[in-house]
Design a protein around this motif. Sequence first.
Motif, short mmCIF file in Angstrom:
data_model
loop_
_atom_site.label_atom_id
_atom_site.label_comp_id
_atom_site.label_asym_id
_atom_site.label_seq_id
_atom_site.Cartn_x
_atom_site.Cartn_y
_atom_site.Cartn_z
N GLY A 1 0.80 -1.22 0.00
CA GLY A 1 0.00 0.00 0.00
C GLY A 1 0.82 1.26 0.00
O GLY A 1 0.50 2.23 -0.71
N ALA A 2 1.89 1.31 0.80
CA ALA A 2 2.74 2.50 0.85
C ALA A 2 3.41 2.72 -0.50
O ALA A 2 3.48 3.85 -1.00
CB ALA A 2 3.78 2.37 1.95
N ALA A 3 3.91 1.64 -1.11
CA ALA A 3 4.56 1.76 -2.41
C ALA A 3 3.58 2.25 -3.47
O ALA A 3 3.93 3.07 -4.33
CB ALA A 3 5.15 0.41 -2.82
N ARG A 4 2.37 1.76 -3.41
CA ARG A 4 1.35 2.17 -4.38
C ARG A 4 1.08 3.67 -4.28
O ARG A 4 1.06 4.39 -5.27
CB ARG A 4 0.07 1.38 -4.15
CG ARG A 4 -1.04 1.69 -5.12
CD ARG A 4 -2.23 0.77 -4.93
NE ARG A 4 -1.90 -0.61 -5.24
CZ ARG A 4 -2.78 -1.53 -5.63
NH1 ARG A 4 -4.06 -1.19 -5.77
NH2 ARG A 4 -2.42 -2.76 -5.89
N MET B 1 22.76 10.22 -4.43
CA MET B 1 21.46 9.57 -4.27
C MET B 1 20.82 9.97 -2.94
O MET B 1 21.47 9.94 -1.89
CB MET B 1 21.62 8.05 -4.29
CG MET B 1 22.21 7.48 -5.56
SD MET B 1 22.50 5.68 -5.38
CE MET B 1 23.26 5.31 -6.98
N ILE B 2 19.55 10.34 -2.97
CA ILE B 2 18.77 10.55 -1.76
C ILE B 2 18.17 9.20 -1.35
O ILE B 2 17.55 8.53 -2.17
CB ILE B 2 17.67 11.59 -1.98
CG1 ILE B 2 18.29 12.96 -2.23
CG2 ILE B 2 16.72 11.64 -0.77
CD1 ILE B 2 17.29 14.02 -2.63
N VAL B 3 18.37 8.82 -0.10
CA VAL B 3 17.84 7.55 0.40
C VAL B 3 16.79 7.83 1.46
O VAL B 3 17.06 8.56 2.42
CB VAL B 3 18.97 6.67 0.98
CG1 VAL B 3 18.40 5.36 1.53
CG2 VAL B 3 20.02 6.39 -0.10
N SER B 4 15.61 7.27 1.27
CA SER B 4 14.50 7.54 2.19
C SER B 4 13.90 6.22 2.68
O SER B 4 13.99 5.19 2.02
CB SER B 4 13.42 8.37 1.51
OG SER B 4 12.89 7.68 0.40
N ASP B 5 13.28 6.31 3.85
CA ASP B 5 12.64 5.15 4.46
C ASP B 5 11.29 5.58 4.99
O ASP B 5 11.19 6.62 5.65
CB ASP B 5 13.50 4.59 5.60
CG ASP B 5 13.23 3.13 5.89
OD1 ASP B 5 12.04 2.75 5.85
OD2 ASP B 5 14.18 2.39 6.15
N VAL B 6 10.23 4.82 4.70
CA VAL B 6 8.89 5.19 5.17
C VAL B 6 8.66 4.77 6.61
O VAL B 6 7.67 5.17 7.21
CB VAL B 6 7.79 4.60 4.26
CG1 VAL B 6 7.99 5.01 2.82
CG2 VAL B 6 7.72 3.08 4.40
N ILE B 7 9.56 4.00 7.19
CA ILE B 7 9.38 3.49 8.55
C ILE B 7 9.60 4.62 9.56
O ILE B 7 10.67 5.23 9.58
CB ILE B 7 10.36 2.33 8.82
CG1 ILE B 7 9.97 1.11 7.99
CG2 ILE B 7 10.40 1.99 10.31
CD1 ILE B 7 10.95 -0.04 8.09
N VAL C 1 16.24 6.72 -3.80
CA VAL C 1 16.02 5.35 -3.36
C VAL C 1 14.99 5.38 -2.22
O VAL C 1 15.16 6.14 -1.26
CB VAL C 1 17.32 4.69 -2.87
CG1 VAL C 1 17.05 3.28 -2.37
CG2 VAL C 1 18.37 4.68 -3.97
N ILE C 2 13.96 4.56 -2.32
CA ILE C 2 12.88 4.57 -1.33
C ILE C 2 12.65 3.16 -0.79
O ILE C 2 12.43 2.23 -1.56
CB ILE C 2 11.55 5.06 -1.95
CG1 ILE C 2 11.73 6.44 -2.60
CG2 ILE C 2 10.45 5.09 -0.91
CD1 ILE C 2 10.56 6.83 -3.49
N ASN C 3 12.68 3.02 0.53
CA ASN C 3 12.23 1.78 1.14
C ASN C 3 10.77 1.94 1.50
O ASN C 3 10.41 2.66 2.44
CB ASN C 3 13.02 1.43 2.39
CG ASN C 3 12.40 0.23 3.12
OD1 ASN C 3 11.83 -0.66 2.48
ND2 ASN C 3 12.51 0.21 4.43
N ALA C 4 9.89 1.24 0.78
CA ALA C 4 8.45 1.24 1.09
C ALA C 4 8.03 -0.11 1.62
O ALA C 4 6.87 -0.50 1.49
CB ALA C 4 7.65 1.62 -0.16
N THR C 5 8.97 -0.86 2.21
CA THR C 5 8.68 -2.14 2.85
C THR C 5 8.69 -1.94 4.36
O THR C 5 8.96 -0.85 4.88
CB THR C 5 9.71 -3.21 2.49
OG1 THR C 5 10.92 -3.00 3.26
CG2 THR C 5 10.04 -3.18 1.00
N SER C 6 8.42 -3.03 5.10
CA SER C 6 8.44 -2.97 6.56
C SER C 6 9.76 -3.49 7.14
O SER C 6 9.86 -3.69 8.36
CB SER C 6 7.27 -3.79 7.14
OG SER C 6 7.38 -5.15 6.72
N ILE C 7 10.77 -3.70 6.30
CA ILE C 7 12.05 -4.20 6.78
C ILE C 7 12.70 -3.17 7.71
O ILE C 7 12.95 -2.03 7.31
CB ILE C 7 13.00 -4.52 5.61
CG1 ILE C 7 12.41 -5.60 4.72
CG2 ILE C 7 14.38 -4.95 6.14
CD1 ILE C 7 13.21 -5.87 3.46
#
Length: 285
Positions: A135-138, A222-228, A195-201
Amino acid sequence: MSEPLNFKQELTCVFGQPIAENPSQCMMEAAYKDCGLEWRYQTIEVAPENLEQAIGGLRAMGFRGANLTIPHKVAVIQYLDGVSDAAAMMGAVNCIVRKDDQLIGENTDGKGFVQSLKELTDPQGKKILMFGAGGAARAIGVETALSGAAEITIVNRSTQRGEELAELLKEKTGIPVTFVPWEGNYSVPEDVDVVINATSIGLFPDVDAVFPIDYSSLKPNMIVSDVIPNPPQTHLLREAAKAGCPTLDGLGMLVNQGVIGFKLWTGVDPDPRVMRAALEEVFGV
């Protein structure tokens, strides 16, 4: 005779899984207080089989809106009076807004991420690499595409889900989207901008989970982001910072989607600094 007491308060809520202390509740109620609004934001656990009745209760009790977490973001649509164009594209809702006597579904996750990203760079013309196809990735995929991203690469372990999201984004937004199976430690191509982490890892309590990429492939451009949001500094972000990459934590996305929802419900612009400070207190940052 004394005047009757008035106990009326405007109510908003989040329907989802139980947590000991809801960071969103702390954030939103801090914003209500700062804006001088006698509103409350309640955390309500709702089982999937009770979702329809919960939405009926929201209608009956005059709630001004609600947020939704997994597993309700898709199932709730059938019980609403309509959805925004962006939510329709995503096929998922995380925010409900009462408009007169109707309940309208919105999705603020992707918008919150884009607003956070713009603090470092405009997504327009950028090459996006996104891990995950949930859902977050979508939501993030749709909103970054609508913001003018040049292309998106989706990396996911499940081929079916990854391909489905790639096709949805291509169909709905018209930008080039590629799916790549996630096998082993993924090496990030040199021409990637974000770069985006849209997983729950790495999400609490698995805070020591190692994000499976080749960290030597990360470059300072590179910009690295995490949704956690919990913990704010994930293993991915710590290693990316060591590689010289600018980083974005999940608190920025959480604050910005909260700002959007707050304005939709109240018509008032909250102070994002107050909201972030509340979150940082919860997480001990």
